[in-house]
Design an enzyme around this catalytic site. Sequence first.
Site, PDB file in Angstrom:
ATOM      1  N   ARG A  33       0.832  -1.202   0.000  1.00  0.00           N
ATOM      2  CA  ARG A  33       0.000   0.000   0.000  1.00  0.00           C
ATOM      3  C   ARG A  33       0.869   1.255   0.000  1.00  0.00           C
ATOM      4  NH1 ARG A  33      -5.246  -1.512   0.699  1.00  0.00           N
ATOM      5  NH2 ARG A  33      -5.552  -3.441   1.876  1.00  0.00           N
ATOM      6  N   ASP A  34       0.432   2.239  -0.781  1.00  0.00           N
ATOM      7  CA  ASP A  34       1.119   3.532  -0.822  1.00  0.00           C
ATOM      8  C   ASP A  34       0.990   4.208   0.542  1.00  0.00           C
ATOM      9  OD1 ASP A  34       1.928   5.647  -3.359  1.00  0.00           O
ATOM     10  OD2 ASP A  34       1.479   6.514  -1.395  1.00  0.00           O
ATOM     11  N   ILE A  35       2.075   4.803   1.008  1.00  0.00           N
ATOM     12  CA  ILE A  35       2.088   5.435   2.334  1.00  0.00           C
ATOM     13  C   ILE A  35       1.218   6.689   2.363  1.00  0.00           C
ATOM     14  CG2 ILE A  35       4.056   7.032   2.031  1.00  0.00           C
ATOM     15  CD1 ILE A  35       5.148   5.927   4.704  1.00  0.00           C
ATOM     16  N   ASN A  91       4.535   6.845 -13.371  1.00  0.00           N
ATOM     17  CA  ASN A  91       5.148   8.157 -13.535  1.00  0.00           C
ATOM     18  C   ASN A  91       6.595   7.978 -13.976  1.00  0.00           C
ATOM     19  OD1 ASN A  91       2.793   9.477 -12.623  1.00  0.00           O
ATOM     20  ND2 ASN A  91       3.407   9.181 -10.489  1.00  0.00           N
ATOM     21  N   HIS A 104       7.604   1.706 -10.549  1.00  0.00           N
ATOM     22  CA  HIS A 104       6.433   1.163  -9.851  1.00  0.00           C
ATOM     23  C   HIS A 104       5.167   1.545 -10.587  1.00  0.00           C
ATOM     24  CE1 HIS A 104       7.551   5.087  -8.185  1.00  0.00           C
ATOM     25  NE2 HIS A 104       6.248   5.314  -8.033  1.00  0.00           N
ATOM     26  N   HIS A 106       1.258   2.379 -10.053  1.00  0.00           N
ATOM     27  CA  HIS A 106       0.225   2.756  -9.084  1.00  0.00           C
ATOM     28  C   HIS A 106      -1.091   2.089  -9.478  1.00  0.00           C
ATOM     29  CE1 HIS A 106       2.274   6.385  -7.224  1.00  0.00           C
ATOM     30  NE2 HIS A 106       2.976   6.291  -8.340  1.00  0.00           N
TER      31      HIS A 106
HETATM   32  P1  DGP Z   1       5.901   8.401  -7.712  1.00  0.00           P
HETATM   33  O1  DGP Z   1       5.531   9.862  -7.626  1.00  0.00           O
HETATM   34  O2  DGP Z   1       5.260   7.727  -8.887  1.00  0.00           O
HETATM   35  O3  DGP Z   1       7.398   8.194  -7.648  1.00  0.00           O
HETATM   36  O4  DGP Z   1       5.237   7.718  -6.453  1.00  0.00           O
HETATM   37  C1  DGP Z   1       5.937   7.400  -5.286  1.00  0.00           C
HETATM   38  C2  DGP Z   1       4.926   6.923  -4.283  1.00  0.00           C
HETATM   39  O5  DGP Z   1       5.613   6.222  -3.280  1.00  0.00           O
HETATM   40  C3  DGP Z   1       4.144   8.047  -3.584  1.00  0.00           C
HETATM   41  O6  DGP Z   1       2.745   7.916  -3.923  1.00  0.00           O
HETATM   42  C4  DGP Z   1       4.362   7.803  -2.113  1.00  0.00           C
HETATM   43  C5  DGP Z   1       4.956   6.415  -2.062  1.00  0.00           C
HETATM   44  N1  DGP Z   1       5.956   6.218  -1.022  1.00  0.00           N
HETATM   45  C6  DGP Z   1       7.057   6.971  -0.817  1.00  0.00           C
HETATM   46  N2  DGP Z   1       7.760   6.490   0.222  1.00  0.00           N
HETATM   47  C7  DGP Z   1       7.094   5.397   0.663  1.00  0.00           C
HETATM   48  C8  DGP Z   1       7.339   4.452   1.698  1.00  0.00           C
HETATM   49  O7  DGP Z   1       8.317   4.513   2.447  1.00  0.00           O
HETATM   50  N3  DGP Z   1       6.421   3.452   1.850  1.00  0.00           N
HETATM   51  C9  DGP Z   1       5.325   3.346   1.043  1.00  0.00           C
HETATM   52  N4  DGP Z   1       4.485   2.337   1.280  1.00  0.00           N
HETATM   53  N5  DGP Z   1       5.070   4.205   0.051  1.00  0.00           N
HETATM   54  C10 DGP Z   1       5.944   5.219  -0.138  1.00  0.00           C
END
Ligand code: DGP
Length: 117
Positions: A33-35, A91, A104, A106
């Site tokens: 899951r996205d943080i 992205n 990654h 989304h």
């Molecule tokens: P992007 O902008 O496409 O590089 O998206 C990066 C995403 O990664 C952003 O939506 C927040 C997520 N993210 C950043 N750091 C962490 C983390 O430590 N854990 C998790 N689960 N998600 C993270």
Amino acid sequence: MPDHDPDCIFCGIIAGRIPSDTLYEDDEIIAFRDISPAAPLHVLVLPKAHIATVNDLGAEEAGLIGRMVLVARDLAAGAGVARDGYRLVVNVNRDGGQIVFHLHLHVLGGRSMGAIG
Ligand code: DGP
């Protein structure tokens, strides 16, 4: 490109050094899951190998990317959003809004995304 980058936050998650809410894992792919979720369902699907961006993909990774899309589809189905729909986003670099330079996908769902643009 090295398989793992010690300075990469997602490589830290893959290695288990940084906690995550992991929903799927196999030998080459992980999903968590996205943080900072932008939708009720916001999952990131990524290769375990450190590939920085789509620009760094080789033809030999075509199958890996296809499997990532299938994992994303199955997670969307498992979350119950397949019929209403969801969005898959990758992205790339600055103008694409990429913040974490470990490729990654989304998976966004659970609300209407509207049109892009
Ligand atoms: P992007 O902008 O496409 O590089 O998206 C990066 C995403 O990664 C952003 O939506 C927040 C997520 N993210 C950043 N750091 C962490 C983390 O430590 N854990 C998790 N689960 N998600 C993270």
